[in-house]
Design an enzyme around this catalytic site. Structure first.
Site, PDB file in Angstrom:
ATOM      1  N   PHE A   1       0.813  -1.232   0.000  1.00 16.39           N
ATOM      2  CA  PHE A   1       0.000   0.000   0.000  1.00 16.39           C
ATOM      3  C   PHE A   1       0.849   1.286   0.000  1.00 16.39           C
ATOM      4  CE2 PHE A   1      -1.420  -0.228   4.832  1.00 16.39           C
ATOM      5  CZ  PHE A   1      -0.136   0.007   5.229  1.00 16.39           C
ATOM      6  N   GLU A   2       0.158   2.375  -0.273  1.00 17.89           N
ATOM      7  CA  GLU A   2       0.803   3.694  -0.453  1.00 17.89           C
ATOM      8  C   GLU A   2       1.850   3.643  -1.570  1.00 17.89           C
ATOM      9  OE1 GLU A   2       1.331   6.149   2.827  1.00 17.89           O
ATOM     10  OE2 GLU A   2      -0.102   5.072   4.080  1.00 17.89           O
ATOM     11  N   GLY A   3       1.508   2.966  -2.656  1.00 21.06           N
ATOM     12  CA  GLY A   3       2.398   2.842  -3.812  1.00 21.06           C
ATOM     13  C   GLY A   3       3.113   1.510  -3.760  1.00 21.06           C
TER      14      GLY A   3
END
Lengths: 480, 87
Positions: free
Chosen positions: A359-361
């Site tokens: 997550f978050e890229g």
């Protein structure tokens, strides 16, 4: 707030966590007890980064990473709940909120009475944010009407404020503009979905939201309409920074547990710590943990230089999420069979760490992005002569790629960009570690990281075998 | 290749990366604000263009392009350079 205030706060967090936070219970019950959340609120943690004017503590990024790391050393779900609120959840409102928006939302967010969440992932837009389908269009009554679905919203189950990314065609003169919208989940048309069941971070709330003809007043748009894409870059930087700080906490917890175990566990008439293979593994783990911490501190110090913050938090996110997972895995391995049993808490550390690589890229996307950035806007070379060999090796890799591919065509070579991105990330970690090293031990750890970074920079990026043939055979079901 | 054909081809490539349809793309559009291409996507577009027409566009020059018109002009300039080199 200076460090003389942060240190006692960290002590209070540790004391509170020792008495009230039970990671295995949180994991089993898939939620953080209400009294723990109240306790965190009483400590003032939900207002840590928010302006003092609205009841927050106004901590700097350098101070905030220490808070999140301290929480993650005890429990990653708790750290994620607080970190998301302080980073992705409220950063946009702090940076671009109007006085009226801040007056309405920041006091309850600072006290912990309200919790913030950030909604951007969609069924067809994960790491590729240019594919957003959530749409907000002007309605005849002057409001915006919001339609669409958002997935995997951290803190979604109890959030009182959602910052939602939506496509807003035509708004602010941008035909394909994106805007950030402040949405109260109680607004008619907003449907909060059930809690997701996850591999790890089970105490952290994760839900989807469906928006069906939600009337959004124009004063709920954050900043300039249509400029959401540029705002998003800054908000995501904060998200990556605090996620990385959490990874530092996980790495410390994993390493502490491993060290405690190898001291007393004896095999073949010697303590594990006396075995040379174990010592080498621990030395590398210590160097990685130091590199993670140094990179997060270096990124946090760039709080006011948003381009540098974005670049360094990309490196920190990848390096720290991989480092935390690797150290949790090493700790489990050193624990032997007991590490595989949930009661030791090591399995939980590893399960909790796994999603941070996604997550978050997703890390592969960020690695390619780091490679593209290095090709198009090379980072400024540091003056420290001891780093010149490492930086030259990465520059050589970049120049060879550009020359072979003739300029901008290098950007079509995704695998090579990905490999360049990995060299950049290791270079940044080794550079941060070298720059901050003061003691002989820190310098030794930095030297170990520099050696490994140099190997990464010089590793071949072309596979020695025709991988496309293997992939084709796998897809056709004729191999193995 | 005529300028019109080149422009139409570039619009088609932009439509592949953006959600804006090729007939709706205009020369004055900005790559980021109007086509929704972030900096990485914009560079990807220019690299696809350079690959298709075998153009040697320096990275620094590509990084300066921010509009549809700028993209077309860059392609025209490098196609002319290529033709001159061949003749």
């Amino acid at each position: 707030m200076n460090d003389a205030v942060v240190e006692p706060l960290l002590e209070s967090i540790r004391a509170f966590a020792r008495r009230h936070v039970r990671p295995l219970e949180i994991d089993q019950q898939h939620s953080i007890p209400r009294e723990v959340l109240w306790g965190l609120a009483e400590l003032g943690l939900f207002g840590a980064t928010l302006p003092r004017e609205w009841g927050g503590a106004g901590l700097s990024a350098l101070q905030t990473i220490r808070v999140v790391t301290a929480l993650a050393e005890v429990d990653r779900s708790v750290a994620t709940t607080v970190g998301l609120h302080l980073g992705l959840g409220t950063r946009g409102l702090v940076a671009w909120g109007t006085r009226a928006q801040q007056e309405r939302w920041l006091p309850p967010l600072a006290s912990g009475e309200a919790i913030a969440a950030f909604a951007t992932t969609e069924p067809n837009a994960g790491s590729d944010l240019s594919a957003l389908q959530c749409l907000a269009q002007p309605a005849p009554d002057g409001t915006l009407q919001l339609f669409g679905t958002k997935l995997y919203v951290t803190n979604g189950g109890f959030a009182s404020l959602l910052t939602v990314t939506a496509s807003t065609p035509g708004m602010g003169g941008a035909e394909r503009g994106t805007s950030l919208l402040l949405i109260d989940p109680k607004t008619p048309g907003v449907a909060r979905q059930r809690e997701e069941r996850k591999l790890g971070l089970r105490g952290s709330s994760t839900t989807a939201f469906i928006f069906d003809q939600v009337a959004v007043p124009n004063d709920a748009v954050l900043g300039e309409p249509g400029q959401g894409a540029s705002y998003l870059a800054h908000v995501l930087s904060w998200g990556r920074l605090l996620l990385s700080a959490g990874c530092v906490g996980t790495a410390r917890a994993a390493l502490d547990a491993a060290l405690a175990h190898v001291h007393h566990r004896r095999q073949f008439h010697r303590a594990l710590v006396q075995q040379e293979v174990v010592q080498r593994a621990l030395a590398r783990a210590g160097a990685i943990a130091y590199g993670m911490e140094a990179l997060v501190r270096t990124a946090a110090a760039a709080e006011h230089d948003w381009d540098l913050l974005s670049r360094l938090t990309t490196s920190a996110k990848v390096f720290c999420s991989e480092g935390a997972f690797e150290l949790a895995d090493l700790s489990l391995q050193l624990h032997g069979g007991s590490g595989f049993i949930e009661d030791t808490g090591i399995a939980l550390l590893m399960r909790d760490a796994r999603v941070t690589r996604i997550f978050e890229g997703a890390n592969d996307v960020l690695l390619t992005h780091a490679g593209v950035l290095e090709l198009t806007q090379p980072a400024a070379v540091p003056t420290d002569a001891s780093l010149s060999g490492l930086w030259s090796a990465v520059a050589l890799r970049r120049n060879v790629l550009q020359c072979e591919a003739k300029g901008v065509r290098a950007l079509n070579r995704r695998a090579a960009q990905h490999a360049l991105g990995r060299a950049v990330i290791w270079r940044d970690a080794a550079t941060a570690a070298t720059s901050l090293a003061r003691t002989p031990l820190e310098r030794a750890a930095a030297a170990l990281l520099c050696d490994e970074a140099l190997n990464v920079a010089m590793a071949p990026d072309l596979p020695a075998v025709p991988t496309h043939l293997i992939v084709a055979a796998l897809l056709e079901g004729v191999f193995p | 290749m005529t300028d019109d054909l080149l422009t139409q081809r570039i619009f088609s490539m932009m439509a592949e990366l953006s959600t804006v349809r090729a007939p709706d793309i205009r020369l004055e559009h900005r790559l980021r604000e109007d086509l929704g291409l972030d900096s990485v996507c914009s560079m990807e577009l220019l690299s696809m263009l350079a690959e298709e027409f075998e153009l040697d566009v320096p990275m620094e020059e590509a990084a300066q392009v921010t509009t549809v018109a700028g993209t077309v002009a860059m392609a025209q300039r490098h196609l002319a350079l290529k033709e001159r080199a061949v003749s």
